[in-house]
Write a protein that holds these residues in place. Structure first.
Motif, short mmCIF file in Angstrom:
data_model
loop_
_atom_site.label_atom_id
_atom_site.label_comp_id
_atom_site.label_asym_id
_atom_site.label_seq_id
_atom_site.Cartn_x
_atom_site.Cartn_y
_atom_site.Cartn_z
N VAL A 1 0.86 -1.18 0.00
CA VAL A 1 0.00 0.00 0.00
C VAL A 1 0.89 1.23 0.00
CG1 VAL A 1 -1.80 1.27 1.21
CG2 VAL A 1 -1.80 -1.23 1.26
N GLY A 2 0.85 1.99 -1.08
CA GLY A 2 1.66 3.19 -1.19
C GLY A 2 0.81 4.43 -1.26
N GLY A 3 1.42 5.53 -0.93
CA GLY A 3 0.73 6.81 -0.98
C GLY A 3 1.59 7.86 -0.30
N GLU A 4 1.31 9.11 -0.61
CA GLU A 4 2.11 10.18 -0.02
C GLU A 4 1.83 10.28 1.48
OE1 GLU A 4 0.97 13.81 -1.84
OE2 GLU A 4 -0.99 13.87 -0.89
N ALA A 5 2.71 10.98 2.18
CA ALA A 5 2.53 11.17 3.61
C ALA A 5 1.21 11.88 3.88
CB ALA A 5 3.69 11.99 4.17
N GLY A 6 0.42 11.32 4.80
CA GLY A 6 -0.83 11.95 5.20
C GLY A 6 -2.03 11.59 4.36
N VAL A 7 -1.87 10.71 3.37
CA VAL A 7 -2.98 10.43 2.47
C VAL A 7 -3.97 9.44 3.08
CG1 VAL A 7 -2.07 8.43 1.21
CG2 VAL A 7 -3.43 10.16 -0.01
N TYR B 1 4.06 2.13 2.62
CA TYR B 1 5.24 2.99 2.43
C TYR B 1 4.80 4.33 1.86
CZ TYR B 1 4.75 1.96 -2.53
OH TYR B 1 4.26 1.84 -3.80
N ARG B 2 5.63 5.33 2.06
CA ARG B 2 5.38 6.66 1.51
C ARG B 2 5.93 6.73 0.09
NH1 ARG B 2 7.56 11.13 5.73
NH2 ARG B 2 6.27 10.64 7.54
N LEU C 1 0.45 -6.24 14.07
CA LEU C 1 0.96 -5.01 13.49
C LEU C 1 2.41 -4.80 13.89
CD1 LEU C 1 -2.06 -2.64 14.26
CD2 LEU C 1 -1.51 -3.68 12.07
N GLY C 2 3.19 -4.30 12.95
CA GLY C 2 4.57 -3.95 13.23
C GLY C 2 4.97 -2.79 12.36
N ARG D 1 -5.53 -20.88 11.34
CA ARG D 1 -6.42 -19.73 11.34
C ARG D 1 -5.79 -18.60 10.53
NH1 ARG D 1 -7.43 -17.99 17.28
NH2 ARG D 1 -8.69 -16.45 16.16
N THR D 2 -6.62 -17.68 10.10
CA THR D 2 -6.14 -16.60 9.24
C THR D 2 -5.35 -15.59 10.06
OG1 THR D 2 -8.13 -16.87 7.90
CG2 THR D 2 -6.83 -14.88 7.55
N VAL D 3 -4.19 -15.21 9.53
CA VAL D 3 -3.30 -14.26 10.19
C VAL D 3 -3.03 -13.11 9.23
CG1 VAL D 3 -1.00 -13.88 11.14
CG2 VAL D 3 -2.21 -16.00 11.64
N VAL D 4 -3.15 -11.88 9.73
CA VAL D 4 -2.81 -10.68 8.96
C VAL D 4 -1.55 -10.09 9.57
CG1 VAL D 4 -3.51 -8.37 8.27
CG2 VAL D 4 -5.20 -10.22 8.32
N LEU D 5 -0.50 -10.00 8.76
CA LEU D 5 0.77 -9.42 9.19
C LEU D 5 0.88 -8.06 8.51
CD1 LEU D 5 3.38 -10.30 10.83
CD2 LEU D 5 4.38 -10.77 8.60
N ALA D 6 0.74 -6.99 9.27
CA ALA D 6 0.75 -5.63 8.72
C ALA D 6 2.04 -4.92 9.12
CB ALA D 6 -0.46 -4.84 9.21
N LEU D 7 2.81 -4.48 8.14
CA LEU D 7 4.09 -3.82 8.37
C LEU D 7 4.00 -2.41 7.82
CD1 LEU D 7 6.32 -6.76 7.05
CD2 LEU D 7 5.53 -6.39 9.39
N GLU D 8 4.18 -1.43 8.68
CA GLU D 8 4.01 -0.03 8.26
C GLU D 8 5.35 0.68 8.09
OE1 GLU D 8 0.25 2.07 9.23
OE2 GLU D 8 0.64 1.23 11.21
#
Length: 1014
Positions: free
Chosen positions: A41-47, A188-189, A69-70, A150-157
């Motif tokens: 998932v990309g986008g400018e800062a603050g979007v 990512y930004r 989340l990480g 079971r379903t696992v969502v690994l979100a890296l910001e």
């Protein structure tokens, strides 16, 4: 004073993003069905990236998925190694403690490098080639196991802050995930990814993968901005106000929030056009104490622990809490999810506050952070302590404190296999070296800060650390992290410095590193560098460096030029390693020695040595030697014709390399397995092994292995066009910088076969001449005999063609003379010697049945069905050509029946056509003495041997995943086999297929339902 609006600067209503959220929900549904998903998932800062992930995470949680989340952590300009993965794994451990413990069982000491809570990270060898890849593989398998039930969502910001090790791990994870109900989503930004940003190559790489989906968040349109403002104000906004905010924010969601609050507070008209000033104005409205705390938090990193903040702020606790309450109430700061610290609500505000600090103010705050952390190390998590302390001291501009702290952080990075961060820290240490006080440098010891062996001639406990020591450690870190060009530059500088010193052992050590780097960067084969190192240590007393140089020389020679010199080097390497107690070098050298002994003809001694190394390496947990052994031992077994024994060791090797996470070794094991399965006539399995080698391997050579196997199969099955494509691919993958007989001779054999099949005998002879010009080094008979056989067969097949006559005698003489140089010390090469001799006689038009009888008799004792079928065909041909009696004709018919059955089973079309054509020409009828063969129901249904194996498991009730695990294939391949079986049986489901199998008694009770692997 702040008012209710400020507490609601974030709209309680989720605005827009329906399409993007739909993509994420679709990924969740696919993952729930067992298909791992990866999204960027990309986008400018603050979007609005974080808001989108929060909304998705909430929905996933409601669907009974576990969300971990990480975020990538920025400290000044630095990132923490593996920070988002460590944080996410901690979250998984909190939510699924039993499942994660079970998934990590047996590998806690390796996985502790990412999650220290699992235990004490095991100290590996000082030069662990596969350490990082092993950690990555074990992490991927851990996540697959946790996500199996079971379903696992690994979100890296915030990937734009990711360290190199995190980027490498994410790339590996996305490429290799094959099963599990797992969704990996990373943000990512996009506006920060400039042309030279280190994330850009990763994004380009992931874009090429069909399994990765990209989501780009656009700014809001005016209608969406109006709904966002309405949500913030809890009322319909004035249209003119919406127009003004939309124009100034340009649809950026975060700026809409800031402008909406500013407008309500009546300060919008007083703002400058700079949005940076807009971010600061709300901070500047805070009371002075709250502003001061905000500045401290801004310089501490992405997140600051409360206790650390209290130590740095030096406020009375009530005053600190009040300041924090004010900043949180103003939506400037937020408490972290674990309640242990604080962060800015948006990183843009933190960056603005940090940029507004004065230079002296910034260094003073970093010093206070460093002093607090040095005085109370438990203020931050243990895995973050060393890198954060190094960063704080460095940005405090205190070289005396920064140099030892940076070196400590480098040691910690090495322990975690974060070699890219280790290299960066070591380069920073080299930068600080000259400005640090002499007393500080004199207090540093090699034993504390470097792990590579460097001969100093004295006790490392009492010897000061040298600049050359840092260069040595950095060279190894660069090689292990893939930054090989930087490592080459470091070794070049080090060798220049050593020109002014009399230190041959240290210089030899650096030449060994250059040899490895030259091979890794495809700049050469590394022999010149090894020769230089060998000359430097010649005549010196035994030492670890001396032993390592000799071990490297022996290993290189075994692959490139085996012989007496290689054997002597291996023997001395073992002797020297034992004398200095270098156990790892000794085991590695003994493994090489065993292989060289086998190639020299001392088979029993060599194999005994290798099997003993196998036991000792496993007992000592030496993963490098264990991985190498499961490649080399079966290769040597195959080289002496013991293919069944080789397959058994290779099957064990697959289990071992998978369990230890040795992906490169696993790729070589698959390649060797393909070669042995080809010899055994299990061609479908050989093809699958080649594909697995390419899928698992991270370098080009496993792809070369796959192409070589498929080239041999295509040639034997008569697909000359595909054989040519595979040959070209194999040559490209293996390259020309580091040629080895084990690759080159096999490819020449294929080239001769293709040229002969296309009627280009001159090209076949040219390929043979080039190979014979290089000669057959000792131990290469396993490649030499098949090559000479291909050349002799080409000449024999061209007998009688006018264009083939010029040069025929010379070509046959070259083949005959070359054969004299190849050993026949084992039955398989004795059989090949007879076969080549028979083909040469056939090429001269004077062969006799007796010559082919010898070849057939030799191959009948071996487990090589394709080779046996070929010589049986030639014997039948010779018998018919000799004009023998009726018994000879009956024997020829039986030989052709046997050869044809094998050719049909393997799909060897050229052999099958030759057999059929010879039978028609001789007007042969089926032999009267042979009993009519019972009709094989599986064959009548058109099932291949691999499909029979799969059907056995289907009949036993196995799932596709279980079939894949038992047959060492991918779940996707298993699914394709099952679909083909259902189509051939004419049934619609697995139950019907099992019923058909039982009704036709394809697997009678006395036969095991599941054939043992290998």
């Amino acid at each position: 004073m702040l008012g209710s609006v400020e507490t609601r600067s974030v709209s309680p209503v989720f605005i827009g993003r329906a399409d993007e959220l739909g993509v994420l929900h679709d990924a969740l549904a696919r993952a729930r069905a067992g298909e791992p998903q990866a999204l960027l998932v990309g986008g400018e800062a603050g979007v609005g990236k974080t808001r989108l992930i929060e909304e998705f995470a909430a929905a996933a949680g409601r669907a009974d998925a576990v969300v971990a989340l990480g975020g990538c952590v920025e400290i000044g300009a630095d990132g923490l190694p593996f920070a988002p993965f460590s944080t996410a794994l901690r979250a998984l451990r909190r939510q699924l403690p039993e499942e994660l413990a079970a998934a990590a069982a047996g590998q806690e000491d390796e996985l502790a490098r990412l999650l220290p809570e699992l235990g004490e990270a095991r100290r590996g060898s000082r030069d662990d080639e596969e350490g990082m890849a092993r950690l990555f593989e074990l992490t991927a398998r851990l996540l697959e196991r946790v996500a199996a039930g079971r379903t696992v969502v690994l979100a890296l910001e915030d990937l734009h802050w990711a360290d190199a090790s995190t980027r490498h791990l994410l790339a590996y994870l996305v490429r290799t995930l094959r099963s599990g109900r797992l969704v990996v989503v990373a943000t990512y930004r996009s506006d920060d990814i400039h042309r030279r940003h280190p994330l850009r190559p990763l994004l380009a790489e992931l874009d090429r993968l069909r399994t990765v989906r990209r989501i780009e968040l656009c700014r809001f349109n005016r209608a969406e901005v109006e709904r966002q403002i309405a949500g913030i104000l809890a009322a319909d906004p004035d249209p003119a106000q919406v127009d003004e905010i939309f124009e100034r924010s340009d649809g950026n969601a975060f700026f809409v929030e800031e402008l909406a609050v500013a407008a309500v507070e009546g300060c919008c008209t007083g703002l400058t056009d700079s949005l940076r000033d807009l971010l600061l104005v709300r901070v500047e409205k805070l009371p002075e104490t709250a502003q001061r705390v905000a500045r401290i938090v801004a310089e501490g990193g992405s997140t600051v622990e409360y206790r650390l903040l209290a130590a740095v702020a030096r406020l009375v606790e009530d005053d600190l809490i009040e300041a924090l309450r004010t900043a949180v109430g103003a939506n400037i700061l937020l408490a972290t999810t674990d309640g242990d610290g604080y962060r800015f609500r948006h990183s843009l505000v933190r960056e603005a506050v940090s940029d507004d600090l004065l230079p002296g103010e910034r260094s003073r705050l970093n010093r206070r952070y460093a002093e607090a952390l040095e005085a109370y190390p438990t203020l931050v998590p243990a895995d973050q302590r060393a890198p954060r302390l190094a960063s704080y001291w460095y940005h405090a501009h205190d070289a005396a404190k920064a140099l030892p702290a940076v070196l400590d952080a480098a040691v910690e990075a090495r322990r975690r296999h974060a070699h890219a961060e280790q290299l960066r820290l070591l380069e920073r240490a080299m930068e600080l070296w000259d400005v640090a006080p002499d007393a500080v440098r004199a207090a540093l010891r090699p034993v504390d800060h470097v792990e590579v062996y460097l001969p100093c001639g004295c006790d490392p406990e009492a010897t000061p650390l040298r600049y050359l020591d840092l260069m040595a450690e950095a060279a190894v870190a660069g090689r292990l992290s893939g930054e090989r060009e930087r490592a080459l530059k470091i070794t070049k500088r080090a060798l220049r410095l050593l020109e002014e010193e009399d230190d041959p052992l240290r210089a030899a050590w650096f030449w060994v590193q250059r040899s490895r780097l030259m091979q890794n960067t495809a700049r050469g084969d590394g022999w010149q560098e090894l020769t230089t190192a060998q000359e430097l240590v010649r005549g010196l007393p035994p030492s670890e460096v001396h032993a390592e140089v000799l071990a490297m020389v022996a290993s290189w020679s075994m692959m490139h030029a085996p012989g007496a010199d290689a054997l002597s080097a291996a023997e001395r390497a073992v002797e020297y390693a034992r004398m200095v107690g270098a156990r790892d070098i000794e085991l590695n050298a003994r493994l090489t020695l065993g292989g060289l002994l086998v190639e020299a003809g001392d088979i029993d001694t060599g194999l005994a040595e290798m099997y003993e190394v196998k036991e000792q390496a496993a007992a000592l947990c030496n993963t490098y030697v264990t991985g190498r052994l499961h490649v080399n031992l079966p290769s040597h077994l195959e080289g002496i014709g013991r293919s069944q024994e080789a397959v058994a060791v290779l099957r064990e090797g697959l289990d071992v390399t998978r369990r230890l996470g040795l992906t490169d070794s696993e790729a070589w094991v698959w390649g060797n397995l393909g070669e042995s399965l080809y010899s055994l006539g299990r061609w479908d399995e050989a093809a699958e092994a080649g594909i697995a080698s390419e899928r698992v391997g991270q370098s080009a050579k496993p792809r070369g292995f796959r192409a070589t196997i498929h080239a041999h199969l295509a040639l034997a099955r008569g697909d000359l066009a595909d054989a040519g494509r595979q040959l070209a691919a194999a040559r490209e993958y293996f390259g020309t910088h580091d040629t080895m007989p084990q690759h080159d001779l096999k490819l020449v054999r294929v080239a001769i076969g293709i040229a002969a099949g296309e009627g280009r005998l001159a090209d076949a002879r040219a390929a043979l001449d080039a190979a014979l010009g290089a000669g057959f080094p000792p131990g290469t008979q396993r490649y030499g005999w098949p090559l000479l056989l291909a050349a002799a067969t080409a000449e024999a097949d061209a007998l009688g063609l006018p264009a083939a006559e010029p040069g025929r005698a010379e070509s046959l003489e070259r083949i005959r003379e070359s054969a004299k140089s190849l050993t026949t010390n084992v039955p398989v090469w004795q059989a090949y010697e007879r076969w080549v001799r028979a083909e040469l006689l056939r090429a001269e038009g004077c062969g006799a049945p007796f010559d082919w009888c010898e070849a057939v008799t030799a191959f009948e004792t071996l487990d090589r069905p394709y080779d046996l079928a070929r010589v049986r065909h030639r014997l039948a041909e010779s018998l018919l050509a000799s004009g023998g009696d009726e018994d000879a004709r009956e024997r020829a018919a039986e030989l052709l029946r046997l050869a044809g059955a094998v050719a049909d089973h393997l799909g060897a079309r050229p052999l099958a056509e030759s057999v059929a054509q010879l039978a028609r020409r001789a007007r042969l009828t089926p032999t009267r003495t042979a009993e009519p063969a019972a009709l094989d129901p599986a064959k009548s249904l058109g099932l291949t041997s691999r499909e029979r194996d799969v059907l056995r498991l289907v009949a036993a009730g196995r799932s596709n995943r279980q079939i894949a695990e038992e047959l060492f294939i991918s779940p996707k391949t298993a699914s394709v086999h099952v679909s083909n079986i259902l189509a051939k049986l004419g049934v619609s489901g697995r139950g019907e297929a099992a019923a058909v199998a039982h009704r036709l008694r394809l697997f009678p009770p006395e036969t095991p339902a599941v054939r043992a692997a290998g």
